[in-house]
Design an enzyme around this catalytic site. Structure first.
Site, PDB file in Angstrom:
ATOM      1  CE  LYS A 150      -4.022   1.971   0.172  1.00 33.73           C
ATOM      2  NZ  LYS A 150      -3.580   2.738  -1.020  1.00 33.73           N
ATOM      3  CE  LYS A 200       3.385   6.972   6.211  1.00 34.70           C
ATOM      4  NZ  LYS A 200       3.116   7.881   5.056  1.00 34.70           N
ATOM      5  CE  LYS A 221       4.780   7.419  -1.381  1.00 35.87           C
ATOM      6  NZ  LYS A 221       4.095   7.731  -0.118  1.00 35.87           N
ATOM      7  CB  THR A 230      -2.706  13.444   5.141  1.00 32.37           C
ATOM      8  OG1 THR A 230      -2.923  12.423   4.166  1.00 32.37           O
ATOM      9  CG2 THR A 230      -1.272  13.394   5.627  1.00 32.37           C
ATOM     10  CG  ASN A 260      -4.942  17.026   0.253  1.00 34.31           C
ATOM     11  OD1 ASN A 260      -5.887  17.755   0.548  1.00 34.31           O
ATOM     12  ND2 ASN A 260      -5.063  15.738   0.088  1.00 34.31           N
ATOM     13  CB  SER A 294      -5.851   4.645   1.754  1.00 37.34           C
ATOM     14  OG  SER A 294      -5.558   5.712   0.891  1.00 37.34           O
TER      15      SER A 294
END
Ligand code: GLU
Length: 428
Positions: free
Chosen positions: A68, A92, A104, A188, A219, A356
């Site tokens: 992820k 994370k 990533k 976030t 963001n 997510s």
């Protein structure tokens, strides 16, 4: 600073290892990415020319679940950077106890130089190149720096065209009408806010006596700045890639956001209805923002902003890493020695991947939640894991960063060991 971002990132793991007993095999696994894909993406530009862009997808570890992590479009994207970001995603997801591994992706491109059509062709080309390596149970991309819900919508669409079936759970951060989750776009910043509030209470800090500087007004940065300002914190400085503004009295964040969204720049303004006036302020550089004498410093832009080169200038009391990797490992030691309290990226910015996860769950169940439900679940998760990491930090008398790695490593170690380690085979 180390030449390689990944070598620097790995140092955090070495330090955490001292505080847990983890099998040697599990550690050996965590030293290397599981797979690293490099692709070349051909794009027909608007003027008819052909350009080839380098693209990457690294799956660092998928022991706890499918890979992820976001996809970044930036001129500085490299395999080293994507590997480090995938490594951070692994920790994370473990820190937040999400059933995911870490991954990533990225494309080396300056998206600001592309037209919308070129951006769409690049995005579809990227998915064309990596389609066999992603999937709802394999690896699930999401937004990161300079990728947004529209880009995620194109990614999902292209994947569906290739697979000839509908697979909304293949990417997260999609537009809501295409199966995105409410609350994902602000997640976030919102998650960071919950962590900041939880820890500020422990330090008996009142919002109105706390000054804040935020580097990066994208963001994540803009959302956390606005939530803090709403609670009464005095946000005195904000910046974007072009530079920043400072006002001792505090800035009106909703007005600045409104202006930035419509005009694309940061201005120290105060708006009432549709009338906006410039307020007294100083223009500052990003370096000056980092060196401000504030209580909370929030780097919310890119990695390596606080390094051996400028760490001596930092005067904040607390730093909350909303960006991924904004502090280098050698700068960490200096901040620690000076009593500057650092709360790490793998906790502070984990709200994005947490929502997510909620999006992925909603896509797979077909049942969609309200924004209240999303935010409530996010709050619960952020507070719970912040408390656990705080307790570990207290128990071992270690910095929050090391405690967060210990926490993640415990979960990863357990999962890796459950598959069998040398102890099992040698002694069994
Ligand atoms: N790019 C974000 C991060 O660095 C979100 C990743 C995701 O939602 O999968 O955490």
């Amino acid at each position: 600073m180390s030449d390689s971002l990944f070598a620097d990132a790995s140092k955090r793991l070495e330090r955490a290892m001292k505080y847990i007993s983890i099998s040697e095999d599990a550690l050996e696994y965590l030293k290397y990415p599981k797979s690293s894909l490099i692709v070349s993406i051909p794009v027909r530009m608007d003027n008819g020319a052909l350009r080839i862009f380098p693209g990457y997808r690294v799956r660092y570890d998928d022991t706890r679940g499918p890979g992820k992590g976001g996809v970044r479009y930036h001129p500085n994207v490299s395999l080293d950077e994507v590997t480090s970001l995938a490594f951070w995603m692994t920790f994370k997801c473990a820190v937040l106890d999400l059933p995911f591994g870490g991954a990533k992706g990225g494309v080396t491109v300056n998206p600001k130089e592309l037209s919308k059509l070129e951006l769409e062709r690049l995005t579809r080309g990227y998915i064309e190149a990596i389609a066999d390596f992603i999937g709802p149970d394999i690896d699930i991309p999401a937004p990161d720096v300079y990728t947004n819900p529209m880009v995620m919508g194109w990614m999902m669409d292209q994947y569906n065209i290739i697979k000839r079936s509908l697979n909304p759970a293949v990417v997260t951060g999609k537009p809501i009408t295409l199966g995105g989750s409410v609350g994902r776009n602000t997640a976030t910043g919102t998650g960071a806010y919950f962590t900041i509030e939880t820890l500020m209470r422990k330090f008996d800090r009142q919002p109105h006596e706390t000054t804040v500087a935020v580097q990066g007004f994208g963001n994540a940065g803009a959302v956390v700045a606005e939530l803090l300002a709403k609670t009464g914190y005095k946000v005195v400085a904000v910046s974007d890639s072009k530079g920043g503004i400072y006002a001792k009295k505090g800035l009106d964040i909703p007005s600045i956001r409104h202006y930035k969204e419509s005009n694309k720049g940061i201005q120290a303004i105060y708006c009432e209805d549709s009338v906006c006036n410039i307020v007294e302020h100083e223009i500052i550089s990003n370096e000056e923002l980092l060196a401000l004498e504030v209580d909370l410093l929030i780097p919310a832009a890119l990695e390596n902003q606080i390094t051996a080169a400028n760490v001596k200038d930092i005067k904040a009391k607390y730093i909350f890493e909303v960006a991924n990797g904004p502090i280098s490992a050698d700068a960490d030691a200096d901040l620690e020695a000076r009593g500057i309290y650092v709360v790490p990226d793998i906790l502070v910015n984990a709200g994005g991947v947490t929502v997510s996860y909620f999006e992925w769950v909603q896509n797979r169940s077909g049942l969609y939640w309200s924004v209240e439900e999303v935010n409530q679940r996010l709050q619960q998760k952020m507070i719970k894991e912040t408390e656990k990491i705080w307790q570990l930090a207290e128990e071992f008398d270690i910095p929050m960063r090391t405690a967060a790695y210990v926490h993640g490593l415990n979960r990863l170690g357990e999962a890796l060991s459950a598959k069998g380690t040398r102890d099992y085979y040698v002694n069994g």
